[in-house]
Design a protein around this motif. Structure first.
Motif, short mmCIF file in Angstrom:
data_model
loop_
_atom_site.label_atom_id
_atom_site.label_comp_id
_atom_site.label_asym_id
_atom_site.label_seq_id
_atom_site.Cartn_x
_atom_site.Cartn_y
_atom_site.Cartn_z
N ILE A 2 45.42 43.54 41.94
CA ILE A 2 44.51 44.04 40.91
C ILE A 2 44.94 45.44 40.48
CG2 ILE A 2 42.12 44.69 40.36
CD1 ILE A 2 41.21 42.65 42.45
N GLU A 3 45.01 45.67 39.18
CA GLU A 3 45.32 46.99 38.62
C GLU A 3 44.22 47.36 37.62
OE1 GLU A 3 47.62 49.27 39.02
OE2 GLU A 3 49.00 48.28 40.41
N ILE A 4 43.53 48.45 37.90
CA ILE A 4 42.50 48.97 37.00
C ILE A 4 42.96 50.35 36.54
CG2 ILE A 4 40.07 49.66 36.76
CD1 ILE A 4 39.43 47.69 39.03
N ARG A 5 43.07 50.52 35.22
CA ARG A 5 43.60 51.77 34.68
C ARG A 5 42.67 52.32 33.61
NH1 ARG A 5 45.58 52.25 38.54
NH2 ARG A 5 47.74 51.99 39.23
N ASP A 21 39.93 54.13 37.91
CA ASP A 21 41.25 53.63 38.32
C ASP A 21 41.16 53.06 39.73
OD1 ASP A 21 43.14 54.57 36.13
OD2 ASP A 21 42.20 56.48 36.69
N ALA A 22 41.91 51.99 39.96
CA ALA A 22 42.01 51.43 41.32
C ALA A 22 43.18 50.46 41.36
CB ALA A 22 40.73 50.72 41.73
N THR A 23 43.87 50.43 42.50
CA THR A 23 44.94 49.47 42.74
C THR A 23 44.65 48.78 44.07
OG1 THR A 23 46.58 50.79 41.56
CG2 THR A 23 47.41 49.14 43.10
N ILE A 24 44.59 47.45 44.03
CA ILE A 24 44.32 46.67 45.23
C ILE A 24 45.48 45.70 45.44
CG2 ILE A 24 42.75 45.03 46.34
CD1 ILE A 24 40.50 46.25 44.66
N PRO A 25 46.33 45.95 46.44
CA PRO A 25 47.49 45.06 46.68
C PRO A 25 47.07 43.70 47.24
CG PRO A 25 47.80 47.25 47.65
CD PRO A 25 46.36 47.14 47.28
N ASP A 26 48.02 42.76 47.21
CA ASP A 26 47.80 41.44 47.80
C ASP A 26 47.42 41.58 49.27
OD1 ASP A 26 48.25 39.94 45.56
OD2 ASP A 26 50.35 39.54 45.98
N ARG A 61 47.08 39.77 39.02
CA ARG A 61 48.42 39.19 39.06
C ARG A 61 48.46 37.86 38.33
NH1 ARG A 61 50.29 35.62 42.74
NH2 ARG A 61 48.76 36.19 44.32
N THR A 194 43.61 37.78 49.29
CA THR A 194 42.87 38.98 48.89
C THR A 194 41.39 38.66 48.77
OG1 THR A 194 44.82 39.68 47.65
CG2 THR A 194 42.75 40.83 47.19
#
Length: 623
Positions: A2-5, A21-26, A61, A194
């Motif tokens: 997940i990419e929140i920009r 903003d937030a980045t959540i990897p697999d 993704r 995830t």
């Protein structure tokens, strides 16, 4: 994953996210926390593409399978097991394809089914349902025979069974009991993909997730670790921000004092101007904004002599059928009682008996003459008047009070002046729960019975409820799936099981160990349980069904061989007949050619038959 920009989103003129903003990897298992109304469920709607951000971007993704629990509970004549199995749409598609596939495609379909674990699917589905409280008999009943809460468990089981690449769960423990909640904690802690879960259940957030995404001040902040780690890190961050603010303010004050002293002195004017420029360049102080503080303040009841309730050989139930029998219990004015036991065993029935909502079928119950009871039931929020404000509803419930007193009373439950004038339908779930609590407490009860009071309360509101209950001088009887709430408020445990109510000899840690030991014993017991045997039989039936196309191919090959052998026998009969040579000698070359062709076709058909038989034998051996 997940990419929140720089995401911005507004609803009804109110900004929920502003440049978030937030980045959540697999593979991250993330607990989403924040006060009610900050936008946690809205974030899920954005991720599911149900709504669009006003600015910035939010992406998942490409190709990722996203799963969530449906808002509507499944219903109809479908069984829980069938409903859960249907959640694996790929498996359902492949099984349907077997019925109509061409023979040359069967092998590929079977390989695909094997790759996705289709053969073990019924066992996995049954295991998940069992963990959520459905025994073998319940798994085979139609969904229409279950209440809405139990059907929502089926919806949760379906989402867990599908194992999507990204699983979104919004308050998954709301319809669960302690036993199912503990199972879910362990299951989510092992989730292989995830996971994003909105929850106010501290125990679940400490057990099942390894990251916390905090929603506050219209921003998103990701913290590593469980909820306890998040609280510590957030406290350290606030302390750092407060210290930074103090440093900046000290610098600003010092330079401003220089400016104020020397700005009109010619010899210091240049330095004063330099200080003014330096003040303008100072970074703004960090915003150390605390979340709005929620309070509960229960009215003080009259003092009563013990016991306030006494049960002597009481049986209680519905429609002539006793749910609980031979109850010998007492409740004293200072009791803090937690009711343990799986849903359906009678905890709510006992609560209704104590509240006077059910009368004994036999035996005797004695209540203190001056006993007043506040009973918060699970359906309490549904009973609110959706079109009336909190102030209007309380005015009808407490007609002897003037408006200022009504508003002051609502303030004791965290409903401010502004919220008091909002219609119930427009209040958040937590605000509705506070209004319902205010209503049941209007009589200053000596006994407070709470049946799942925290389902719609955020963590701060739960902490406020704990503080209020610990200050409350009356008796409390509690039914809750929230381990943290029970641990902080009750000191006496009653186990409701097998139609009986008995004191539980131990604390909640002992009860948790008891449940874990039961689960281990069941898993290690010799031989399959009845539930597992039924699953195995269903698996075998499924495999036989999957082998049906192969069986049809064997039958078709046998018919083809039989037909060709009959044709060959007819040709051979003519070739063996002397009349053929005497009367129709010209046909003999064609008959010989036909005989050779039929020999080849019979041989090929027999080979196809043997191959089909071997494939069917292999499939049935697995079954």
């Amino acid at each position: 994953m997940i990419e929140i920009r720089a995401m911005t989103y507004r609803i009804a003129g109110r900004v929920l996210f502003d440049g978030a903003d937030a980045t959540i990897p697999d593979g991250y298992r993330v607990g989403i926390v924040g006060p009610n109304g900050t936008g946690k469920s809205t974030l899920f709607d954005l991720l599911l593409n149900h709504i669009q951000p006003d600015g910035g971007s939010i992406g998942i993704r490409p190709g990722a399978r996203v799963g969530f629990v449906a808002q509507e509970a499944p219903e109809g004549e479908t069984t829980p097991l069938e409903a859960v199995l249907a959640a694996d749409t790929e498996r359902e598609r492949l099984l349907a394809a077997l019925e109509t596939a061409a023979p040359e495609d069967l092998a590929d379909i079977h390989l695909h089914l094997q790759a996705i674990g289709a053969q073990s699917a019924p066992s996995r589905a049954a295991s998940i349902l069992d963990g959520l409280g459905f025994d073998a008999e319940a798994q085979a009943r139609p969904l229409a025979s279950f209440s809405g809460g139990w059907r929502m468990r089926v919806a949760l089981a379906a989402a867990l069974f599908a194992e999507p690449d990204l699983l979104l769960l919004d308050e998954p423990t709301n319809h669960l009991d302690l036993e199912a909640t503990m199972w879910l904690e362990g299951h989510l802690a092992r989730y292989p993909h995830t996971l994003l879960v909105i929850s106010h259940d501290r125990a679940l957030l400490n057990t099942a997730v390894n990251q916390i995404l905090h929603l506050a001040q219209r921003r998103l902040t990701l913290y590593g670790g469980n909820y306890d780690t998040f609280e510590r890190l957030r406290a350290e961050r606030r302390a750092h921000e407060a210290a930074f603010t103090r440093t900046i303010e000290a610098q600003r004050k010092h330079m401003q004092a220089f400016v104020d002293r020397f700005r009109f002195k010619a010899s210091k004017a240049r330095q004063a101007q330099s200080r003014l420029k330096a003040i303008a360049k100072l970074p703004p102080p960090a915003a150390v904004a605390e979340d709005p503080h929620v309070v509960f303040n229960f009215p003080t009841p009259v003092e009563l002599a013990p016991p306030i309730i006494s049960c002597d050989e009481v049986s209680v139930g519905y429609g002539g059928r006793a749910v609980l029998k031979r109850l010998d219990l007492r409740v004293d004015p200072d009791d803090r009682i937690g009711l343990l036991g799986a849903n359906g065993n009678g905890k709510s029935t006992l609560a209704k008996l104590f509240a006077g909502a059910l009368e004994p079928m036999s035996g005797r119950i004695t209540r203190s003459a001056k006993l007043s009871v506040g009973f918060f039931a699970q359906h309490q929020l549904d009973a609110l008047d959706a079109e009336s404000t909190a102030a209007e509803q309380m005015a009808r419930a407490m007609p002897h009070l003037r408006e200022p007193a009504i508003r002051a009373y609502l303030g004791r439950f965290g409903l401010t002046q502004q919220k008091a004038d909002v219609k119930a339908k427009d209040l958040s779930g937590g605000e509705k729960a506070r209004l319902a609590l205010a209503q049941v407490c209007r009589v200053a009860p000596s006994l407070l019975i709470l049946d799942e009071p925290t389902n719609h309360l955020d963590i701060d509101a739960r902490a406020a409820l704990v503080a209020a209950l610990n200050d409350y001088p009356g008796a409390v009887v509690m039914v809750s799936h929230d381990w943290s709430l029970l641990e902080a408020t009750v000191d006496r445990l009653l186990l409701v099981a097998d139609g009986m109510v008995k004191p539980f000899d131990g604390d909640l840690d002992d009860y948790r160990r008891l449940l874990l030991n039961r689960q281990k014993a069941a898993a290690q017991s010799e031989g399959p349980s009845e539930s597992e045997r039924k699953v195995l039989r269903r698996e075998a039936a499924g495999k036989r069904q999957a082998a049906a196309p192969l069986r049809k191919k064997v039958q078709a090959a046998a018919v083809a061989v039989d037909r060709l052998e009959k044709e060959r026998a007819a040709v051979e009969k003519r070739l063996a007949d002397p009349a053929t040579y005497a009367k129709d000698a010209a046909s003999v070359p064609d008959l010989l050619k036909s005989k050779a062709d039929l020999d080849r076709r019979v041989a090929a058909a027999e080979a196809d038959w043997m191959e089909a038989e071997e494939a069917l034998a292999a499939a049935m051996a697995d079954a």
